[in-house]
Design an enzyme around this catalytic site. Sequence first.
Site, PDB file in Angstrom:
ATOM      1  N   GLY A  10      14.914 -37.903 -11.089  1.00  0.00           N
ATOM      2  CA  GLY A  10      16.329 -38.140 -11.207  1.00  0.00           C
ATOM      3  C   GLY A  10      16.965 -39.372 -10.962  1.00  0.00           C
ATOM      4  O   GLY A  10      16.285 -40.018 -10.681  1.00  0.00           O
ATOM      5  N   ILE A  12      19.263 -40.330  -8.564  1.00  0.00           N
ATOM      6  CA  ILE A  12      19.278 -40.710  -7.168  1.00  0.00           C
ATOM      7  C   ILE A  12      17.899 -40.797  -6.527  1.00  0.00           C
ATOM      8  O   ILE A  12      17.314 -41.686  -6.033  1.00  0.00           O
ATOM      9  CB  ILE A  12      20.007 -39.728  -6.137  1.00  0.00           C
ATOM     10  N   ASP A  31       8.780 -33.120  -9.987  1.00  0.00           N
ATOM     11  CA  ASP A  31      10.075 -33.156 -10.845  1.00  0.00           C
ATOM     12  C   ASP A  31       9.486 -32.290 -12.127  1.00  0.00           C
ATOM     13  O   ASP A  31       8.481 -32.602 -12.693  1.00  0.00           O
ATOM     14  CB  ASP A  31      10.570 -34.414 -10.997  1.00  0.00           C
ATOM     15  N   ASN A  32      10.457 -31.400 -12.662  1.00  0.00           N
ATOM     16  CA  ASN A  32      10.078 -30.629 -13.930  1.00  0.00           C
ATOM     17  C   ASN A  32      10.673 -31.602 -15.263  1.00  0.00           C
ATOM     18  O   ASN A  32      10.665 -31.051 -16.219  1.00  0.00           O
ATOM     19  CB  ASN A  32      10.328 -29.287 -13.689  1.00  0.00           C
ATOM     20  N   GLY A  36      15.664 -34.615 -15.042  1.00  0.00           N
ATOM     21  CA  GLY A  36      15.232 -36.093 -14.798  1.00  0.00           C
ATOM     22  C   GLY A  36      14.478 -36.511 -15.984  1.00  0.00           C
ATOM     23  O   GLY A  36      14.221 -36.019 -16.904  1.00  0.00           O
ATOM     24  N   LEU A  76      16.052 -32.998  -3.624  1.00  0.00           N
ATOM     25  CA  LEU A  76      17.281 -33.494  -4.499  1.00  0.00           C
ATOM     26  C   LEU A  76      17.152 -32.579  -5.810  1.00  0.00           C
ATOM     27  O   LEU A  76      18.201 -32.631  -6.662  1.00  0.00           O
ATOM     28  CB  LEU A  76      17.022 -34.898  -4.672  1.00  0.00           C
ATOM     29  N   THR A  95      17.693 -22.045 -10.227  1.00  0.00           N
ATOM     30  CA  THR A  95      17.163 -23.272  -9.860  1.00  0.00           C
ATOM     31  C   THR A  95      17.533 -23.610  -8.419  1.00  0.00           C
ATOM     32  O   THR A  95      16.729 -23.934  -7.561  1.00  0.00           O
ATOM     33  CB  THR A  95      17.383 -24.643 -10.529  1.00  0.00           C
ATOM     34  N   TYR A 149      28.037 -23.152  -9.264  1.00  0.00           N
ATOM     35  CA  TYR A 149      27.378 -24.121  -8.673  1.00  0.00           C
ATOM     36  C   TYR A 149      27.501 -24.530  -7.090  1.00  0.00           C
ATOM     37  O   TYR A 149      26.713 -24.582  -6.420  1.00  0.00           O
ATOM     38  CB  TYR A 149      27.830 -25.483  -9.552  1.00  0.00           C
ATOM     39  N   LYS A 153      24.738 -24.172  -4.078  1.00  0.00           N
ATOM     40  CA  LYS A 153      24.540 -25.103  -3.403  1.00  0.00           C
ATOM     41  C   LYS A 153      25.077 -24.744  -1.702  1.00  0.00           C
ATOM     42  O   LYS A 153      24.454 -25.161  -0.767  1.00  0.00           O
ATOM     43  CB  LYS A 153      25.241 -26.401  -3.486  1.00  0.00           C
TER      44      LYS A 153
END
Length: 331
Positions: A10, A12, A31-32, A36, A76, A95, A149, A153
């Site tokens: 991604g 960052i 990473d999938n 990203g 991340l 996710t 969201y 988080k």
Amino acid sequence: MNILITGGAGFIGSHLTRALLANGETVAVLDNLSTGSFENIREFVGHKRFSFAIEDLNNELVLDRLASQADAIVHLAAAVGVQLVVERPTETIETNVMGTHTVLKAARRYRCRTLLASTSEVYGKGVRTPFSEEDDLLLGPSSRSRWSYAASKLLDEFLGLAAYREYGLPVTITRFFNTVGPGQTGRYGMVVPRFVRQALQGEPLTVYGDGEQSRCFCHVSDTVGALEALLNRPEITAGEIYNIGSGDEITINALAQTVIDRADSASTLRHIPYSEAYAPGFEDMRRRVPDTAKIERAIGWRPAHTLEQILDDVIGYERTQLLKSVRRAHE
Ligand code: UDP
């Protein structure tokens, strides 16, 4: 150190990978490629201290293997970007919550130093700025999907802090405020790359609402500096939450004008009602300003880049990208 970065392809994550490799660390990226992109990590392929796995976080076998080789995990990987979150709320929640749960289980098994990425979204509609880590959080109703969201988080934060308190896992939570820089995609709603592309192509800059809402933009290389410093100081930062962002506040109208000026563009501003810009279920924040005194006290971090430097960097990057695509079109 061996460092596993989930979401390393991604925006960052790829900047962090570059910085860690340059400092002699060994980096594995998981990473999938959902948000990203392989392009972000292509330059590292073949580096002897770099490896990557294109896999979902919920592939526990792969995650277990990678965690077993890691001293530290920077988590991340998440569903990010307001647009995506509003359009695909189920995926966002799954996710973010299940992914973090799986990462923390693996981290506990191998006692990995863990950084968990959270977001300034968790401050929600709080009106007292700047936002400080101990502030109460004020989220909107669950009928508005934007808040899923923040809620997801926030649950990640609770999971991380629980792993610290119950199992002594050295977890640190980072709440990112608006982070920008070269390589960020505008596909998921982020304002700076969108404005810069519009300005470079002579299109109107699409300002949502009245444009008097404000944000603070932090250069991704400053953000990465904070992550590196936190990674190296578990003894003082484990079990803590830190805001990471710039304190330099600007309205979206002023941002649009500054982009036009720095890009030397003839574009104008076009105001679009929120109802047209976003799917139903959206609610914007008027102001979002971090209090970064805590991280400055802990590790002496503060952002170094001005907004002008950030925009010049993004404009330079996007100009190169545009030239490349024009060349490709003529080949
Ligand atoms: N925004 C805008 N035009 C765009 C994209 C975003 O005016 O093309 C606004 C958006 O409504 C918000 C601000 O810019 O008020 C920052 O948006 P972004 O999605 O970058 O970050 P966030 O909303 O998460 O702070």
